[in-house]
Structures are given as structure tokens and as C-alpha cells.
Design a protein around this motif. Structure first.
Motif, mmCIF file in Angstrom:
data_model
loop_
_atom_site.group_PDB
_atom_site.id
_atom_site.type_symbol
_atom_site.label_atom_id
_atom_site.label_comp_id
_atom_site.label_asym_id
_atom_site.label_seq_id
_atom_site.Cartn_x
_atom_site.Cartn_y
_atom_site.Cartn_z
ATOM 1 N N ASN A 284 -2.954 1.553 10.659
ATOM 2 C CA ASN A 284 -2.490 0.351 9.957
ATOM 3 C C ASN A 284 -3.575 -0.717 9.886
ATOM 4 O O ASN A 284 -3.698 -1.545 10.795
ATOM 5 N N PHE A 285 -4.392 -0.727 8.839
ATOM 6 C CA PHE A 285 -5.249 -1.871 8.587
ATOM 7 C C PHE A 285 -4.359 -3.022 8.122
ATOM 8 O O PHE A 285 -3.568 -2.872 7.171
ATOM 9 N N ALA A 286 -4.493 -4.158 8.777
ATOM 10 C CA ALA A 286 -3.583 -5.275 8.520
ATOM 11 C C ALA A 286 -3.609 -5.730 7.074
ATOM 12 O O ALA A 286 -2.559 -5.991 6.471
ATOM 13 N N ILE A 287 -4.797 -5.831 6.481
ATOM 14 C CA ILE A 287 -4.889 -6.344 5.116
ATOM 15 C C ILE A 287 -4.167 -5.419 4.139
ATOM 16 O O ILE A 287 -3.573 -5.874 3.153
ATOM 17 N N GLU A 288 -4.171 -4.117 4.408
ATOM 18 C CA GLU A 288 -3.493 -3.188 3.510
ATOM 19 C C GLU A 288 -1.979 -3.294 3.638
ATOM 20 O O GLU A 288 -1.251 -3.160 2.642
ATOM 21 N N ILE A 289 -1.491 -3.542 4.860
ATOM 22 C CA ILE A 289 -0.056 -3.787 5.018
ATOM 23 C C ILE A 289 0.335 -5.064 4.275
ATOM 24 O O ILE A 289 1.351 -5.111 3.578
ATOM 25 N N ALA A 290 -0.491 -6.109 4.421
ATOM 26 C CA ALA A 290 -0.205 -7.382 3.740
ATOM 27 C C ALA A 290 -0.198 -7.200 2.229
ATOM 28 O O ALA A 290 0.565 -7.880 1.521
ATOM 29 N N ASN A 291 -1.021 -6.283 1.730
ATOM 30 C CA ASN A 291 -1.097 -6.037 0.288
ATOM 31 C C ASN A 291 -0.191 -4.903 -0.176
ATOM 32 O O ASN A 291 -0.311 -4.413 -1.291
ATOM 33 N N LYS A 292 0.710 -4.463 0.711
ATOM 34 C CA LYS A 292 1.761 -3.491 0.395
ATOM 35 C C LYS A 292 1.221 -2.114 0.044
ATOM 36 O O LYS A 292 1.810 -1.390 -0.774
ATOM 37 N N ALA A 293 0.112 -1.717 0.666
ATOM 38 C CA ALA A 293 -0.361 -0.343 0.521
ATOM 39 C C ALA A 293 0.585 0.576 1.296
ATOM 40 O O ALA A 293 0.967 0.259 2.424
ATOM 41 N N PRO A 294 0.998 1.715 0.720
ATOM 42 C CA PRO A 294 1.897 2.622 1.449
ATOM 43 C C PRO A 294 1.308 3.006 2.803
ATOM 44 O O PRO A 294 0.164 3.455 2.895
ATOM 45 N N SER A 295 2.084 2.815 3.879
ATOM 46 C CA SER A 295 1.577 2.976 5.246
ATOM 47 C C SER A 295 2.650 3.579 6.143
ATOM 48 O O SER A 295 3.844 3.408 5.900
ATOM 49 N N ILE A 296 2.178 4.273 7.194
ATOM 50 C CA ILE A 296 3.092 4.797 8.216
ATOM 51 C C ILE A 296 2.650 4.292 9.585
ATOM 52 O O ILE A 296 1.506 3.862 9.762
ATOM 53 N N THR A 297 3.558 4.334 10.539
ATOM 54 C CA THR A 297 3.221 3.976 11.916
ATOM 55 C C THR A 297 4.153 4.713 12.857
ATOM 56 O O THR A 297 5.148 5.314 12.428
ATOM 57 N N THR A 298 3.852 4.667 14.131
ATOM 58 C CA THR A 298 4.712 5.237 15.171
ATOM 59 C C THR A 298 5.449 4.117 15.893
ATOM 60 O O THR A 298 4.857 3.094 16.222
ATOM 61 N N MET B 284 -13.441 6.151 20.489
ATOM 62 C CA MET B 284 -13.968 7.153 19.570
ATOM 63 C C MET B 284 -14.580 6.497 18.336
ATOM 64 O O MET B 284 -15.641 6.927 17.849
ATOM 65 N N ALA B 285 -13.924 5.459 17.830
ATOM 66 C CA ALA B 285 -14.406 4.792 16.618
ATOM 67 C C ALA B 285 -15.776 4.159 16.838
ATOM 68 O O ALA B 285 -16.616 4.157 15.934
ATOM 69 N N THR C 11 1.420 12.867 15.417
ATOM 70 C CA THR C 11 2.056 11.565 15.184
ATOM 71 C C THR C 11 1.088 10.606 14.502
ATOM 72 O O THR C 11 -0.133 10.731 14.636
ATOM 73 N N PRO C 12 1.626 9.604 13.792
ATOM 74 C CA PRO C 12 0.750 8.567 13.227
ATOM 75 C C PRO C 12 -0.104 7.887 14.290
ATOM 76 O O PRO C 12 -1.255 7.533 14.031
ATOM 77 N N LEU D 69 -7.997 7.162 10.601
ATOM 78 C CA LEU D 69 -8.268 5.862 9.977
ATOM 79 C C LEU D 69 -9.416 5.146 10.675
ATOM 80 O O LEU D 69 -10.362 4.682 10.028
ATOM 81 N N THR D 70 -9.330 5.039 11.981
ATOM 82 C CA THR D 70 -10.280 4.216 12.728
ATOM 83 C C THR D 70 -11.657 4.841 12.795
ATOM 84 O O THR D 70 -12.665 4.135 12.769
ATOM 85 N N CYS D 71 -11.699 6.164 12.890
ATOM 86 C CA CYS D 71 -12.991 6.834 13.013
ATOM 87 C C CYS D 71 -13.676 7.039 11.667
ATOM 88 O O CYS D 71 -14.906 7.099 11.603
ATOM 89 N N ALA D 72 -12.902 7.151 10.595
ATOM 90 C CA ALA D 72 -13.492 7.487 9.300
ATOM 91 C C ALA D 72 -13.948 6.281 8.504
ATOM 92 O O ALA D 72 -14.794 6.408 7.610
#
Length: 326
Positions: free
Chosen positions: A137-151, A193-194, A236-237, A245-248
Motif C-alpha cells: 500500500n503506497f499511501a499516495i496511490e490509496i489517496a488517489n484511489k488506485a485499486p489496492s489490497i491489504t491484509t 529486504m527493500a 498473503t498481501p 511492492l517494496t522491493c521492486a
């Protein structure tokens, strides 16, 4: 409609507050600086932590949380990991109701007890429900309503579903997990790891090397979980999703830290120049100490901690990273 308190008006807390407010709940967003409170309430922005995002005008930013927490059904803790124990202690002094549920979004562990935050919480608040939120979950993408998943990880299935109901909408989907500590282990080690992946990118060592480091990190997650005697689920997410997400991505703060380290800058200099919290750097030292306590070897975590503690040239950093992977 629920009354929700989000503690921490950084990027994560602001994005979560915005998400929950858009889901038609009453949201109080607690900041520790008056200028941030005023900006959110007057301009519906948080330029310091979440630039290029417009926040809901229904978010009620507040300075501190002591006067509002007792009115709330759910509390999301989204402050930096270094402040989590202090927040726990503040809350414990307020004589809150056992009916208030908590969701920890901060990733880390207590550097003194070497316990994960869920374990510390349960010792202080044994009667309150708890869940861990962790995912890609990158915060800015959640704020901009990018489709996202979480645990959402909790030992209480019904409470987890209550939290999921508060979060879910057409662009955000929270998935249930029954193992909070596993979600926390993943959240801590993926940041370490990131940093390593950022170093590999900075040294131009290639994608094969990065994949090898990610594989090593997953081995260390499984090794730690075996020592802690907790169940694992790599799909799991909070695990594979967040690792990917974090490493790539160079958008990851910890990944960016690794790239700066690869240039030969020391962590102390980087931290001073950027004025940012690098959670992986905080976690690395604690993970080294936890490995000693459990009598296991977390070579990648130990190597990243060693690089952070020193001012090595690029050749030395390259040799250390390759040795850690192989």
C-alpha cells in the motif's frame, strides 16, 4: 457509521483517514503539529507527507488524541514505529473502554523487549480487540484511489471482518489472515529486504541478483517464523504482495535508502539530509538482536545492519551484499 480515530498524520495515516472518511465514517486524524492540523482542516491537503493528494473535507484533524479516543469505536495506529510504544503508554493512562478496537498499521517491534507490537499491545490491553494492517500500500496511490489490497490479521475473526467492512470499497480490498505476528514479521523484514534491493539497483548488479536477495529474505522470514513457532502463508498481501511492492519499486522509501547507501553515503548523513523515517533501518538493528535472542542467523538482516552502521565504499558494500545472498 462509526467514529474512527487515526493516530499519525503522516502519509499512511492521512491516506487511511481519507479512505475511511470516503466510506462515510466519522474520522478524527491526530497529528502532533498544529500547522499540519490547520492545513488539513483549512486546505484539505497535507503537503509535507502526502503531496499531490486532495483529502476529504470531512476529515477532522486534531492535535493529540486524548480528548477524542473515548468517543471512538476503532483506533488505527499509524505513527512511526519509533513512537508506537509511547502511544501505547499514552493510551493506557486514559482508562479507555474495552469496547474500543485497535488496528496497528506501523511496522516494527519494540527495541527493548524485542516483542512485536501486537504482543506488546496484548500485554497492556488484554481485553481490547486488535488487528494488524499490512500490505502492498503506497499511501499516495490509496489517496488517489488506485485499486489496492491489504491484509487484516487478527486472532478474532469477527473483529477482523468489522475492520474489513470499514475499509473495503470499489478500489480497496482487505483480506483476512489469522496470524498477526506473521504479518508483522513480513512487514519488518520486507523493509530490510527493500534496502538491500535498493543497494543492488544502485550498484547496477542486475535483476538476477535482486531476485536472489528477495529469495534470501523469504528464507529468513520462514526461519524466523519457525523459531517463533507461528504459521506462515507466503501468498498473503502482507507477505508476497508487500515484498513485491517494496522491493521492486524505487518509490519505496527503504528502497531509495538502499540506492543512496550504494552511492557511498553513510546512513547518518542520509538521515540528516532527508529528515525522513526509514523503517527498515530502525528494524535492522532490532532484528539482529532478536536473532541473537532466538539463536538463529538472519544473515541478510545482519548485513544490512552492518552497512547502516558503517561508512563503507561501494566495493565493500558490493562484497557484503553478494556474500549475504550466497
Amino acid at each position: 457509521m462509526k467514529n474512527i480515530l487515526v493516530i499519525g498524520a503522516g502519509a499512511c495515516g492521512s491516506a487511511l483517514a481519507n479512505l475511511i472518511c470516503n466510506n462515510l465514517h466519522n474520522v478524527f486524524l491526530s497529528a502532533n503539529k498544529k500547522e499540519i492540523v490547520d492545513e488539513i482542516n483549512q486546505k484539505n491537503t497535507n503537503q509535507k507527507f502526502l503531496p499531490q493528494a486532495v483529502l476529504s473535507s470531512n476529515i477532522k484533524a486534531i492535535e493529540g488524541f486524548e480528548n477524542k479516543i473515548k468517543e471512538c469505536d476503532l483506533v488505527f495506529i499509524a505513527c512511526p514505529s519509533s513512537a508506537v510504544i509511547e502511544v501505547f503508554n499514552q493510551i493506557s493512562s486514559l482508562n479507555i473502554s474495552n469496547e474500543i478496537g485497535f488496528v496497528i498499521c506501523s511496522k516494527g517491534l519494540d527495541s527493548n523487549s524485542l516483542s512485536f507490537f501486537s504482543e506488546v499491545f496484548e500485554n497492556i490491553f488484554p481485553s481490547n480487540n486488535l488487528a494488524i494492517l499490512s500490505g502492498p500500500n503506497f499511501a499516495i496511490e490509496i489517496a488517489n484511489k488506485a485499486p489496492s489490497i491489504t491484509t487484516i490479521a487478527s486472532t478474532n475473526y469477527d473483529f477482523a471482518n468489522e475492520v474489513i467492512g470499514v475499509l473495503n470499497n470499489d478500489f480497496f480490498s482487505a483480506k483476512y489472515s489469522k496470524s498477526p505476528v506473521f504479518a508483522e514479521v513480513c512487514g519488518v523484514i520486507k523493509n530490510i529486504m527493500a534496502i538491500g534491493c535498493g543497494i543492488i539497483d544502485g550498484l547496477n548488479l542486475g535483476q538476477n541478483t535482486k531476485a536472489a536477495l528477495v529469495n534470501k529474505g523469504i528464507e529468513e522470514i520462514l526461519l524466523l517464523c519457525e523459531a517463533l513457532k507461528i504459521e506462515t502463508d507466503l501468498t498473503t498481501p502482507a507477505c508476497f504482495g508487500d515484498i513485491f511492492l517494496t522491493c521492486a519499486s524505487s518509490k519505496s522509501r527503504n528502497n531509495a535508502l538502499g540506492a543512496m547507501l550504494a552511492s557511498g553515503k553513510g546512513y547518518a548523513e542520509i538521515s540528516k539530509e532527508n529528515h525522513k523515517t526509514f523503517e527498515g533501518a530502525i528494524a535492522a538493528k532490532s532484528m539482529v538482536n532478536l536473532a541473537k535472542k532466538l539463536k538463529i542467523e538472519l544473515i541478510l538482516s545482519q548485513t544490512i545492519a552492518q552497512i547502516l552502521d558503517s561508512s563503507y565504499n561501494t566495493d565493500k558494500i558490493k562484497n557484503l551484499i553478494i556474500k549475504a545472498i550466497f
